[in-house]
Design a protein around this motif. Structure first.
Motif, mmCIF file in Angstrom:
data_model
loop_
_atom_site.group_PDB
_atom_site.id
_atom_site.type_symbol
_atom_site.label_atom_id
_atom_site.label_comp_id
_atom_site.label_asym_id
_atom_site.label_seq_id
_atom_site.Cartn_x
_atom_site.Cartn_y
_atom_site.Cartn_z
ATOM 1 N N PHE A 1 -4.947 74.549 73.561
ATOM 2 C CA PHE A 1 -5.468 73.339 72.949
ATOM 3 C C PHE A 1 -6.286 73.660 71.697
ATOM 4 N N ARG B 1 -1.974 72.595 82.908
ATOM 5 C CA ARG B 1 -3.111 73.299 82.313
ATOM 6 C C ARG B 1 -4.263 73.395 83.304
ATOM 7 N N SER C 1 -6.653 66.810 73.846
ATOM 8 C CA SER C 1 -6.468 66.702 75.293
ATOM 9 C C SER C 1 -6.338 65.248 75.722
ATOM 10 N N ARG C 2 -7.184 64.389 75.172
ATOM 11 C CA ARG C 2 -7.092 62.962 75.514
ATOM 12 C C ARG C 2 -5.762 62.374 75.048
ATOM 13 N N THR D 1 -2.988 63.532 77.429
ATOM 14 C CA THR D 1 -3.141 62.848 78.715
ATOM 15 C C THR D 1 -2.660 61.400 78.621
ATOM 16 N N VAL E 1 -2.368 76.955 79.371
ATOM 17 C CA VAL E 1 -1.500 75.792 79.150
ATOM 18 C C VAL E 1 -0.063 76.260 79.263
ATOM 19 N N SER F 1 -10.867 68.393 72.382
ATOM 20 C CA SER F 1 -11.032 67.287 73.334
ATOM 21 C C SER F 1 -10.209 66.064 72.926
#
Length: 305
Positions: free
Chosen positions: A23, A55, A38-39, A42, A60, A35
């Protein structure tokens, strides 16, 4: 599966993470925080209804579904890049198609020089030239068959076209070297119309100005010949059958190289050549680029300077 909410940024995120394997590295390549990436991943997985990456805190790994989606993402991004490159070429007038309608005297006497400049700057633009009389030029532009047109005179107030004058074209008398214009001097219009006269047909821009010049001096024109084409007028003059009066821009069309040209002292008018386009319509980038060349490259008659 909410595929309608998938954006190019999602495709870029997946390909970056698949290639980087972390990431932090993928986020750096994308210019966002880990971050935020990642959001985004997701949220994308939630919309797709499947996991794309396994992950934990350190590792990952792309899933089978993730590998397939990453392949699709690369194809989508490549297609988008190709499409935008094509559109940018269109906007910058590097590619495209331009259709120009014009009077024969313009397409042969004025247009070649302009097209040399245009094609040097825009070599990948396809060009189509339509030779037509004034009515045909106006019809081609009004109907959208031509992007631009060159015509003479003015337009009807009912016309949906915009007319931009670009040059004034002076009339000269043209005759056989051994004919009635053999003296090297300016001739009065009354002298010329009294000679055996070869006139362009009624309805042409040249004939309209010839008739107006006669009206100004109270003379009636009785042509010995009436012709529809400039080349025919030139051929009849070359055969010694009479004289004519033509705008200087038309002379290359009439093949008057061996004929004499004389100034008309009191003709009183010049043929105004202009560029026509549909009013209220945005020009294509290629047409706009061509107009810029016309504005910078067209010179008026020496007498206008």
């Amino acid at each position: 599966m909410e595929i309608n909410n998938i954006a190019l940024t999602d495709f870029r995120a997946v390909t970056a993470l698949d290639e980087a394997g972390s990431f932090r590295a993928a986020a750096t390549a994308l210019g966002i925080s880990p971050s935020a990436l990642s959001r985004q991943i997701t949220g994308l997985e939630a919309r797709l209804g499947t996991r794309l990456f396994d992950r934990d805190t350190r590792n990952v790994a792309v899933t089978v579904s993730g590998r397939i989606f990453a392949g699709i993402a690369r194809r989508v991004l490549n297609t988008a890049e190709d499409g935008m490159a094509e559109f940018e070429a269109h906007v910058s007038a590097r590619r495209g198609r331009l259709t120009i309608a014009g009077l024969p005297s313009v397409t042969q006497g004025l247009l070649p020089g302009l097209l040399q400049t245009f094609t040097a700057a825009h070599p990948e633009v396809d060009l189509r030239i339509i030779d037509a009389l004034s009515g045909g030029v106006i019809e081609a532009v009004e109907s959208g068959v031509a992007d631009l047109g060159f015509t003479a005179g003015t337009l009807s107030t009912r016309s949906r076209l915009d007319f931009q004058p670009i040059m004034n074209n002076e009339f000269v008398a043209v005759g056989h070297p051994g004919g009635p214009l053999s003296q090297m001097r300016p001739y009065a219009w009354s002298e010329i119309v009294a000679m055996p006269f070869i006139a362009m047909a009624e309805g042409t821009s040249v004939r309209e100005l010839i008739d107006a010049a006669c009206l100004r001096i109270g003379a009636s024109l009785s042509p010995r010949f009436e012709v529809a084409h400039l080349a025919t007028a030139g051929a009849l003059v070359a055969a010694g059958l009479g004289v004519t009066a033509l705008p200087t821009l038309t002379l290359p069309v009439t093949n008057t190289g061996d004929l004499v040209r004389r100034e008309i002292a009191d003709f009183g008018a010049k043929r105004r050549i202009g560029l026509v386009r549909r009013g209220g319509r945005t020009l294509s980038p290629a047409a706009a680029a061509f107009i810029q060349i016309v504005r910078s490259g067209v010179a008026r008659d020496p007498s206008d300077r």
